[in-house]
Design a protein around this motif. Structure first.
Motif, mmCIF file in Angstrom:
data_model
loop_
_atom_site.group_PDB
_atom_site.id
_atom_site.type_symbol
_atom_site.label_atom_id
_atom_site.label_comp_id
_atom_site.label_asym_id
_atom_site.label_seq_id
_atom_site.Cartn_x
_atom_site.Cartn_y
_atom_site.Cartn_z
ATOM 1 N N LEU A 132 0.809 -1.211 0.000
ATOM 2 C CA LEU A 132 0.000 0.000 0.000
ATOM 3 C C LEU A 132 0.850 1.271 0.000
ATOM 4 C CD1 LEU A 132 -2.739 -1.047 2.594
ATOM 5 C CD2 LEU A 132 -3.038 -0.777 0.114
ATOM 6 N N GLN A 133 2.037 1.191 0.548
ATOM 7 C CA GLN A 133 2.849 2.388 0.716
ATOM 8 C C GLN A 133 3.999 2.505 -0.269
ATOM 9 O OE1 GLN A 133 3.907 2.411 4.861
ATOM 10 N NE2 GLN A 133 1.775 2.417 5.496
ATOM 11 N N THR A 134 4.119 1.575 -1.205
ATOM 12 C CA THR A 134 5.208 1.604 -2.179
ATOM 13 C C THR A 134 4.661 1.973 -3.551
ATOM 14 O OG1 THR A 134 6.352 -0.135 -0.949
ATOM 15 C CG2 THR A 134 7.091 0.257 -3.194
ATOM 16 N N GLU A 135 5.311 2.924 -4.184
ATOM 17 C CA GLU A 135 4.909 3.301 -5.538
ATOM 18 C C GLU A 135 5.120 2.123 -6.482
ATOM 19 O OE1 GLU A 135 6.468 6.977 -7.115
ATOM 20 O OE2 GLU A 135 6.711 7.773 -5.080
ATOM 21 N N ARG A 181 11.606 -3.803 -6.703
ATOM 22 C CA ARG A 181 12.874 -3.662 -5.986
ATOM 23 C C ARG A 181 12.673 -3.710 -4.473
ATOM 24 N NH1 ARG A 181 14.670 1.424 -9.450
ATOM 25 N NH2 ARG A 181 12.476 1.283 -9.977
ATOM 26 N N VAL A 182 11.614 -3.080 -4.005
ATOM 27 C CA VAL A 182 11.348 -3.074 -2.558
ATOM 28 C C VAL A 182 11.059 -4.494 -2.073
ATOM 29 C CG1 VAL A 182 9.692 -2.322 -0.799
ATOM 30 C CG2 VAL A 182 10.603 -0.665 -2.440
ATOM 31 N N PHE A 183 10.243 -5.227 -2.804
ATOM 32 C CA PHE A 183 9.909 -6.578 -2.362
ATOM 33 C C PHE A 183 11.070 -7.544 -2.549
ATOM 34 C CE2 PHE A 183 5.715 -4.944 -1.923
ATOM 35 C CZ PHE A 183 5.209 -5.680 -0.868
ATOM 36 N N SER A 184 11.921 -7.306 -3.528
ATOM 37 C CA SER A 184 13.134 -8.127 -3.666
ATOM 38 C C SER A 184 14.050 -7.925 -2.470
ATOM 39 C CB SER A 184 13.880 -7.761 -4.946
ATOM 40 O OG SER A 184 13.121 -8.085 -6.070
ATOM 41 N N ALA A 185 14.221 -6.674 -2.068
ATOM 42 C CA ALA A 185 15.057 -6.379 -0.902
ATOM 43 C C ALA A 185 14.433 -6.964 0.367
ATOM 44 C CB ALA A 185 15.251 -4.873 -0.753
ATOM 45 N N GLU A 186 13.123 -6.824 0.502
ATOM 46 C CA GLU A 186 12.442 -7.360 1.683
ATOM 47 C C GLU A 186 12.597 -8.872 1.755
ATOM 48 O OE1 GLU A 186 8.785 -8.949 3.846
ATOM 49 O OE2 GLU A 186 9.079 -9.013 1.687
ATOM 50 N N TRP A 187 12.433 -9.548 0.629
ATOM 51 C CA TRP A 187 12.562 -11.007 0.601
ATOM 52 C C TRP A 187 13.997 -11.432 0.887
ATOM 53 C CZ3 TRP A 187 9.897 -14.996 1.542
ATOM 54 C CH2 TRP A 187 10.317 -16.259 1.155
#
Length: 191
Positions: free
Chosen positions: A114-117, A123-129
């Motif tokens: 919800l908070q990521t463009e 990229r955000v979810f790759s880093a999170e994973w």
């Protein structure tokens, strides 16, 4: 941080809570004990998000609070496992821990989406994973080292429960300091 379960559950099933049945040898009893604990892990992973998702009802403030409750459930569950006198309490602890763990994962992933463009989401979810896998691997490795070093599995389980309190404390601080709007507004008095 609960990645230690990949080491702990087979050891608890085989050495501490084997399930003996007529015609079972020690290996089969250990396999059944481990299978029951792993099944409880799966039950918790299903129950947690279903129940908490119904409670949160898509409200971001509740999801943030649900993350804290998930950490606390994870901690309590592994503390229960570490002090379980029998298989029933061990199973209840595993269900509680993984209901909490899967709840916080679902809620944190939802809030992150919800908070990521859109253009940064991959990229955000790759880093999170990547960080998640690193944390789970480190937790499993540490549990294995401790058990190989003759630390009892029950002590490692309890230590896992205590370690999970660290992010709970940090998340509590974030809820109070960074997201003061997390608290739901009080209902207005009738005019």
């Amino acid at each position: 941080m609960m990645g230690a379960n990949w080491v702990l559950l087979p050891i608890f099933g085989e050495r501490i809570f084997p399930v003996h049945r007529a015609g079972f040898n020690q290996q089969q009893a250990g396999m059944l004990g481990m299978s029951l604990l792993m099944a409880c892990r799966g039950m918790g992973a299903i129950i947690g998000p279903v129940v908490s998702g119904y409670w949160a009802a898509g409200i971001e403030a509740r999801m943030r609070l649900g993350i804290l409750l998930g950490y606390l459930a994870g901690s309590a569950g592994y503390l229960m496992l570490g002090h379980a006198p029998g298989l029933g309490m061990a199973c209840a602890g595993i269900i509680l821990a993984h209901a909490g763990g899967s709840t916080l994962w679902v809620f944190s992933s939802t809030l992150l989406q919800l908070q990521t463009e859109d253009r940064f989401r991959g990229r955000v979810f790759s880093a999170e994973w990547a960080l998640s896998v690193l944390t789970m691997s480190s937790s499993s490795y540490a549990a294995g080292l401790l058990i190989d070093g003759k630390v009892p599995a029950a002590t490692v389980a309890s230590a896992t429960g205590l370690v999970v309190l660290l992010p709970a404390v940090l998340w509590s601080w974030a809820l109070l300091a960074a997201w003061p709007a997390v608290r739901e507004p009080a209902p207005r008095p009738p005019q």
